[in-house]
Design a protein around this motif. Structure first.
Motif, PDB file in Angstrom:
ATOM      1  N   GLY A  45       0.813  -1.200   0.000  1.00 36.34           N
ATOM      2  CA  GLY A  45       0.000   0.000   0.000  1.00 36.34           C
ATOM      3  C   GLY A  45       0.851   1.255   0.000  1.00 36.34           C
ATOM      4  O   GLY A  45       2.079   1.207   0.123  1.00 36.34           O
ATOM      5  N   LEU A  46       0.183   2.392  -0.134  1.00 33.05           N
ATOM      6  CA  LEU A  46       0.838   3.695  -0.136  1.00 33.05           C
ATOM      7  C   LEU A  46       0.041   4.623   0.768  1.00 33.05           C
ATOM      8  O   LEU A  46      -1.185   4.632   0.732  1.00 33.05           O
ATOM      9  CB  LEU A  46       0.878   4.263  -1.558  1.00 33.05           C
ATOM     10  CG  LEU A  46       1.407   5.696  -1.720  1.00 33.05           C
ATOM     11  CD1 LEU A  46       2.913   5.733  -1.503  1.00 33.05           C
ATOM     12  CD2 LEU A  46       1.057   6.242  -3.112  1.00 33.05           C
ATOM     13  N   ILE A  47       0.752   5.391   1.586  1.00 31.98           N
ATOM     14  CA  ILE A  47       0.084   6.401   2.396  1.00 31.98           C
ATOM     15  C   ILE A  47       0.565   7.776   1.957  1.00 31.98           C
ATOM     16  O   ILE A  47       1.766   8.022   1.834  1.00 31.98           O
ATOM     17  CB  ILE A  47       0.339   6.194   3.907  1.00 31.98           C
ATOM     18  CG1 ILE A  47      -0.349   7.306   4.725  1.00 31.98           C
ATOM     19  CG2 ILE A  47       1.828   6.112   4.235  1.00 31.98           C
ATOM     20  CD1 ILE A  47      -0.295   7.097   6.227  1.00 31.98           C
ATOM     21  N   VAL A  48      -0.386   8.640   1.656  1.00 34.37           N
ATOM     22  CA  VAL A  48      -0.091  10.041   1.382  1.00 34.37           C
ATOM     23  C   VAL A  48      -0.171  10.742   2.732  1.00 34.37           C
ATOM     24  O   VAL A  48      -1.268  10.917   3.277  1.00 34.37           O
ATOM     25  CB  VAL A  48      -1.099  10.643   0.393  1.00 34.37           C
ATOM     26  CG1 VAL A  48      -0.859  12.136   0.227  1.00 34.37           C
ATOM     27  CG2 VAL A  48      -1.020   9.921  -0.943  1.00 34.37           C
ATOM     28  N   PRO A  49       0.968  11.092   3.327  1.00 27.31           N
ATOM     29  CA  PRO A  49       0.956  11.532   4.728  1.00 27.31           C
ATOM     30  C   PRO A  49       0.245  12.842   4.975  1.00 27.31           C
ATOM     31  O   PRO A  49      -0.249  13.088   6.071  1.00 27.31           O
ATOM     32  CB  PRO A  49       2.448  11.638   5.076  1.00 27.31           C
ATOM     33  CG  PRO A  49       3.132  11.865   3.770  1.00 27.31           C
ATOM     34  CD  PRO A  49       2.334  11.109   2.757  1.00 27.31           C
ATOM     35  N   LYS A  50       0.195  13.708   3.970  1.00 33.36           N
ATOM     36  CA  LYS A  50      -0.459  14.996   4.189  1.00 33.36           C
ATOM     37  C   LYS A  50      -0.929  15.549   2.851  1.00 33.36           C
ATOM     38  O   LYS A  50      -0.129  15.883   1.988  1.00 33.36           O
ATOM     39  CB  LYS A  50       0.497  15.979   4.860  1.00 33.36           C
ATOM     40  CG  LYS A  50      -0.171  17.268   5.324  1.00 33.36           C
ATOM     41  CD  LYS A  50       0.710  18.039   6.286  1.00 33.36           C
ATOM     42  CE  LYS A  50       0.818  17.329   7.624  1.00 33.36           C
ATOM     43  NZ  LYS A  50       1.543  18.155   8.634  1.00 33.36           N
ATOM     44  N   THR A  51      -2.241  15.640   2.702  1.00 34.81           N
ATOM     45  CA  THR A  51      -2.808  16.228   1.493  1.00 34.81           C
ATOM     46  C   THR A  51      -2.783  17.754   1.621  1.00 34.81           C
ATOM     47  O   THR A  51      -2.314  18.303   2.613  1.00 34.81           O
ATOM     48  CB  THR A  51      -4.250  15.744   1.286  1.00 34.81           C
ATOM     49  OG1 THR A  51      -5.040  16.135   2.426  1.00 34.81           O
ATOM     50  CG2 THR A  51      -4.304  14.232   1.144  1.00 34.81           C
TER      51      THR A  51
END
Length: 657
Positions: free
Chosen positions: A350-356
């Motif tokens: 998976g991938l986490i976008v830490p801050k949009t």
């Protein structure tokens, strides 16, 4: 129900927490009735991000805001994560997740934070695998669609058509950490069936319409002593036996089976106060039948309200509509997810976008042969049929565009859905809380200690409300449980049942304790990673189908494979490009309480969530098979198709909506 309408406990709500309460209370020796207005997991419990996690963002807030409550929440959730992976290994698994770093300072910052995450998991005996750093080159190989300096020329050209946050920054590396992933709806269903195996009466499509209170007396407070239940759909099921037909060699007997053998029992409907007797391993198959629209009266000693976002609606039946409206216990938060084609993410990472752009977190996760992306976190009205908006879908796609090196196309969205998180609030206005009572309500009581009042952790928006759970007991004894998160469902259930034990005047020191942390759910007892090979060799089905059945049904998958071996037409896929086959429809009706076509499309299988167009294509055939099993009339078949079409329309957000 007519023959024996007396129960120790009525559980209202068949989501994760309600089913967890039913299982916990049954194992402690209570006679339990669970009723669910729609279907098990039909609400928030089937609309999650499918993660079993402590919450990386909560850990960050704990450190930066110096909030011990956030830290405790993460610690508890990481411990519960390990328990969930043990309870149903066929429905869960460890998932490595990549956190990309586009600035050099982010590498030590996120590395330290995720090492703290590992340490908290280790302290709670729940560490999966240690987090670790990977170079930018390796990150690009692990996650080929990730935007990086090493992207191919074709990808770079596609990326240049957009303005991305990463366009002026090269990928410096990434941190890989581990959390759990699950099939949330089938996990909730497994809880309900396991509770039934141990003696609970569990009913879906059964609506609580009234609570009955005792007469008011000077020397005795008014208490709930009964309820009226409307049974909305005809249905019947055979609860599958907990021990499967597999003869796979097992190295040793698991702790869950050992705990089950010593689980408390109920004798003639009376509560046991620490008396135990061995459980018969081969539980007899149970059958529960319902007559459409029938109103049933039951007598109960206690009631748990585990209806999630609809908690205040049930409170209104107890405390009155005015009290529930003026002092609500729940605020709704909408979480929207979209499903994209499989190629958006690699299998098993998976991938986490830490801050949009607005400070939220977005996940990109492989899930059941597709890619799941989300979520949003914003205030929402509480409704039985939440729908995602084009703005919310666009927010997720825009966030992905900032981090992926491929065109994130609106036309690629296969399905989208919205779920309402029930964020807990103290139901008594501050002016009515006495500081001398340690924060307890004057008009009732709040479970102290682990179940605290959810509060804001700074900033605006529901993403800043702490995900703690709250147990609130009304004056008449209604035990309300709300807040929390999927991962802590078992702990929430334990606290709710503890409150019931206290309400019934039982001594918690001598009464049967909670044992759910040791209990395997249906499908898990004889399951291991070799089951798919057994199915291929024994029944001659394809490897892909065998893997699908093994993961969905665990050690019960042989039942479906056996049907296919006897009739090859049962292996006919219900929708092109998906492994769901006709044999699963019959099994769902006979063994999993599937009473409507939507039950099957959305929660026995996940077709509605994975591909709404494929689900619409499969709907008529599913209705035909269920009609043959349940003897539906032509008018009922027409109604099922109409209901199914309307339900699926909420998963197909059209541009411009």
């Amino acid at each position: 129900l007519k023959e024996n309408p007396d129960f120790d406990l009525l559980v209202v709500g068949g989501g994760a927490t309600g089913c967890g309460v039913a299982l916990d209370a049954t194992l402690r020796g209570m006679r339990v009735l669970l009723v669910e207005r729609e279907d098990f997991g039909a609400g928030t419990s089937s609309r999650s991000t499918k993660l079993i996690h402590g919450g990386v963002r909560y850990l960050e807030k704990a450190f930066f805001q110096r909030d011990p409550a956030q830290l405790k929440l993460v610690f508890e959730a990481l411990r519960e994560r390990a328990i969930m992976l043990y309870q149903a290994p066929h429905l869960t698994g460890a998932l490595p997740t990549l956190l990309p770093c586009y600035a050099l300072w982010e590498i030590p910052f996120y590395w330290a934070g995720l090492k703290a995450y590992d340490i908290l998991a280790w302290l709670g005996s729940g560490l999966l695998f240690a987090s670790h750093f990977v170079s930018s080159d390796k990150a690009a190989r692990l996650f080929p669609t990730l935007a990086s300096a090493s992207a191919t020329n074709a990808s770079a050209t596609a990326a240049s058509k957009r303005t991305r946050n990463t366009s002026t920054r090269e990928l410096q590396g990434a941190i890989v950490y581990y959390d759990g992933q699950m099939d949330d709806a089938r996990f909730a269903l497994a809880l309900a069936i396991t509770a039934a195996q141990h003696g609970a009466v569990v009913l879906n499509h059964a609506d609580l319409v009234a609570l009955h209170h005792s007469e008011k007396m000077d020397s005795r407070p008014v208490r709930i002593e009964g309820a009226s239940i409307r049974l909305a759909d005809a249905g019947e099921f055979d609860a599958p036996q907990p021990i499967s037909a597999f003869e796979l060699e097992k190295g040793s007997k698991d702790a869950g089976s050992a705990a089950n053998e010593q689980s408390p029992r109920t004798v003639d409907g009376e509560l046991l106060t620490n008396e135990r007797e061995p459980r018969n391993e081969q539980l007899s198959q149970q059958k529960h039948t319902k007559e459409d629209g029938e109103l049933v009266e039951v007598r109960v000693k206690a009631v748990v309200n585990a209806t999630g976002p609809f908690c205040d609606a049930v409170r209104a039946l107890d405390e009155g509509a005015g009290r529930a409206r003026d002092a609500p216990m729940v605020v709704g938060s909408a979480g929207v997810h979209v499903v994209l084609p499989e190629y958006y993410s690699p299998d098993g990472l998976g991938l986490i976008v830490p801050k949009t752009k607005d400070g939220r977190v977005v996940f990109v996760l492989p899930w059941l042969g597709a890619t799941l992306a989300g979520t949003t976190d914003s205030s929402s009205a509480i409704t039985h049929a939440p729908r995602p908006t084009e703005k919310e879908v666009g927010f997720i796609l825009d966030a992905l565009s900032d981090y992926l090196a491929i065109d994130v196309r609106r036309s690629d969205v296969l399905s989208a859905w919205s779920g309402i998180r029930p964020l807990a609030m103290q139901p008594t206005p501050p002016s009515k809380v006495s500081p001398d009572m340690g924060g307890k309500e004057i008009s009732g009581s709040t479970q102290e200690g682990d179940a605290k009042v959810a509060k804001s952790s700074g900033g605006g928006g529901t993403q800043n409300i702490l995900r703690e759970h709250l147990v609130y007991v009304s004056e008449s004894g209604l035990v309300n449980i709300s807040g929390g998160k999927w991962t802590t469902y078992r702990l929430m259930a334990e606290h709710a049942v503890d409150a019931v034990v206290e309400q019934l005047g039982l001594d918690k020191r001598t009464f049967a304790p909670c044992v759910t942390q040791h209990v395997r759910l249906v499908g898990a007892h004889d399951w291991d990673t070799r089951v798919h090979a057994f199915l291929v060799q024994e029944y001659g089905i394809s490897l892909a189908l065998a893997k699908h059945l093994s993961r969905a049904y665990g050690d019960q998958s042989w039942r479906i494979a056996q049907r296919i071996a006897a009739d090859s037409t049962q292996a006919t896929p219900l929708a092109q490009g998906h492994l769901v086959v006709e044999a699963e429809v019959q099994y769902a009706v006979q063994h999993e309480m599937s009473a409507t076509a939507v039950d099957f499309l959305a929660r026995r299988t996940r077709l509605a969530f994975l591909d709404s167009a494929a689900a619409r294509h499969a709907l008529p055939r599913i209705v035909d098979i269920m009609a043959a099993e349940l003897e539906w009339s032509d008018s009922r078949k027409t109604a099922e198709i109409q209901r199914g079409t309307e339900f699926l329309s909420a998963f197909s957000v059209m541009e411009g909506e």
